[in-house]
Design a protein around this motif. Sequence first.
Motif, PDB file in Angstrom:
ATOM      1  N   LEU A 203      44.155  38.150  51.156  1.00 15.96           N
ATOM      2  CA  LEU A 203      43.590  37.253  50.465  1.00 15.96           C
ATOM      3  C   LEU A 203      42.089  37.371  50.443  1.00 15.96           C
ATOM      4  O   LEU A 203      41.366  37.221  49.705  1.00 15.96           O
ATOM      5  CB  LEU A 203      43.703  36.000  51.237  1.00 15.96           C
ATOM      6  CG  LEU A 203      45.124  35.111  51.180  1.00 15.96           C
ATOM      7  CD1 LEU A 203      45.378  34.026  52.115  1.00 15.96           C
ATOM      8  CD2 LEU A 203      45.165  34.686  49.712  1.00 15.96           C
ATOM      9  N   THR A 204      41.465  38.294  51.515  1.00 16.82           N
ATOM     10  CA  THR A 204      40.195  38.593  51.467  1.00 16.82           C
ATOM     11  C   THR A 204      39.841  39.474  50.478  1.00 16.82           C
ATOM     12  O   THR A 204      38.851  39.635  49.932  1.00 16.82           O
ATOM     13  CB  THR A 204      39.794  39.026  52.900  1.00 16.82           C
ATOM     14  OG1 THR A 204      40.153  38.098  54.052  1.00 16.82           O
ATOM     15  CG2 THR A 204      38.535  39.363  52.922  1.00 16.82           C
ATOM     16  N   LEU A 205      40.606  40.492  50.345  1.00 16.51           N
ATOM     17  CA  LEU A 205      40.555  41.294  49.377  1.00 16.51           C
ATOM     18  C   LEU A 205      40.789  40.882  47.704  1.00 16.51           C
ATOM     19  O   LEU A 205      40.065  41.068  46.990  1.00 16.51           O
ATOM     20  CB  LEU A 205      41.679  42.638  49.544  1.00 16.51           C
ATOM     21  CG  LEU A 205      41.471  43.511  50.546  1.00 16.51           C
ATOM     22  CD1 LEU A 205      42.675  44.551  50.715  1.00 16.51           C
ATOM     23  CD2 LEU A 205      40.250  44.473  50.456  1.00 16.51           C
ATOM     24  N   LEU A 206      41.829  39.916  47.738  1.00 17.62           N
ATOM     25  CA  LEU A 206      41.969  39.274  46.516  1.00 17.62           C
ATOM     26  C   LEU A 206      40.745  38.340  46.156  1.00 17.62           C
ATOM     27  O   LEU A 206      40.370  38.325  44.912  1.00 17.62           O
ATOM     28  CB  LEU A 206      43.589  38.771  46.556  1.00 17.62           C
ATOM     29  CG  LEU A 206      43.714  37.902  45.401  1.00 17.62           C
ATOM     30  CD1 LEU A 206      43.912  38.854  44.218  1.00 17.62           C
ATOM     31  CD2 LEU A 206      45.315  37.196  45.570  1.00 17.62           C
ATOM     32  N   LEU A 207      40.332  37.619  46.922  1.00 19.29           N
ATOM     33  CA  LEU A 207      39.350  36.491  46.759  1.00 19.29           C
ATOM     34  C   LEU A 207      37.988  36.978  46.864  1.00 19.29           C
ATOM     35  O   LEU A 207      36.984  36.037  46.686  1.00 19.29           O
ATOM     36  CB  LEU A 207      39.731  35.112  47.597  1.00 19.29           C
ATOM     37  CG  LEU A 207      41.281  34.676  47.367  1.00 19.29           C
ATOM     38  CD1 LEU A 207      41.504  33.470  48.271  1.00 19.29           C
ATOM     39  CD2 LEU A 207      41.460  34.307  46.002  1.00 19.29           C
ATOM     40  N   GLY A 208      37.823  37.805  47.692  1.00 16.92           N
ATOM     41  CA  GLY A 208      36.418  38.158  47.908  1.00 16.92           C
ATOM     42  C   GLY A 208      35.940  38.198  49.342  1.00 16.92           C
ATOM     43  O   GLY A 208      36.727  37.607  50.320  1.00 16.92           O
ATOM     44  N   GLU A 209      34.811  38.923  49.782  1.00 20.89           N
ATOM     45  CA  GLU A 209      34.458  39.062  51.130  1.00 20.89           C
ATOM     46  C   GLU A 209      33.795  37.814  51.713  1.00 20.89           C
ATOM     47  O   GLU A 209      33.740  37.632  52.989  1.00 20.89           O
ATOM     48  CB  GLU A 209      33.396  40.171  51.440  1.00 20.89           C
ATOM     49  CG  GLU A 209      34.061  41.599  50.892  1.00 20.89           C
ATOM     50  CD  GLU A 209      33.146  42.852  51.006  1.00 20.89           C
ATOM     51  OE1 GLU A 209      32.159  42.687  51.877  1.00 20.89           O
ATOM     52  OE2 GLU A 209      33.297  43.590  50.365  1.00 20.89           O
TER      53      GLU A 209
END
Length: 189
Positions: free
Chosen positions: A34-40
Motif C-alpha cells: 500500500l505504501t508503494l502503491l499510494l505513496g510515501e
Amino acid sequence: MTILQTKAIIALGGNLPLGEMTSSQVLEAAIQDLTLLLGEACQTSRLFQTPCFPVGAGPDYINAVLTVETALSAKALLAHLHEVEQKYARQRDQRWGMRTLDLDLIALGETVLPDLDGYQAWRDLPLEQQMSETPAELILPHPRVQDRAFVLVPLCDIWPGWCHPILGKTATELCAALPKSDLEAVQPL
C-alpha cells in the motif's frame, strides 16, 4: 494546477496465514504494498491482536490502521485496496468470515457516501441484517467505525484527533465511549 489531497483511513485485518506467511507477516507485506502503491505519506499504526468475531469462530485477528494523503476518489482507492487484497488471496465467501487480508476504507476526508440518508440506513441496520447483507455501494464513513475497538484503538495510535464527519467526535472520544472489555481485547503485538 494544484491537486487536492484528502486524508484516507484504511483498516487492515486478517486471521488466516497465506502459505508460509503468518497473519502478521501478511499485514506487514500489505502495508509495504500500500505504501508503494499510494505513496510515501502513509502512516501506520502498530499491529494489534483482536479476538475473532463472533468469539470462538476462528483464530484471533491481527489489525492495524493506515492513513494516507491521496488525490484518488473513494471508488479508485477502493479498487486499489481490492487489488492488494487479491494479491493476498482474499476470498469473499462469507460476510465477516475468516480471511488472509481485509482492507476497509474507513473514511476519506469529510466524504459521506452515498449520501447522509444512505449512510444512516446502514449505520442503523440491526446486527442480524449487518451479518448477512452487503451494501451494493461504498458507504463512507464506515457505518460502524464508532463500534469497533479493533479499528479505533489502532487509529488512536496514529491519529487520535480524527473527527468523525457525521458524529462530530474524535477517535479518542469514540474509543472512550466503547465498553472497557472491548478496548482491553485489542492488544498490541
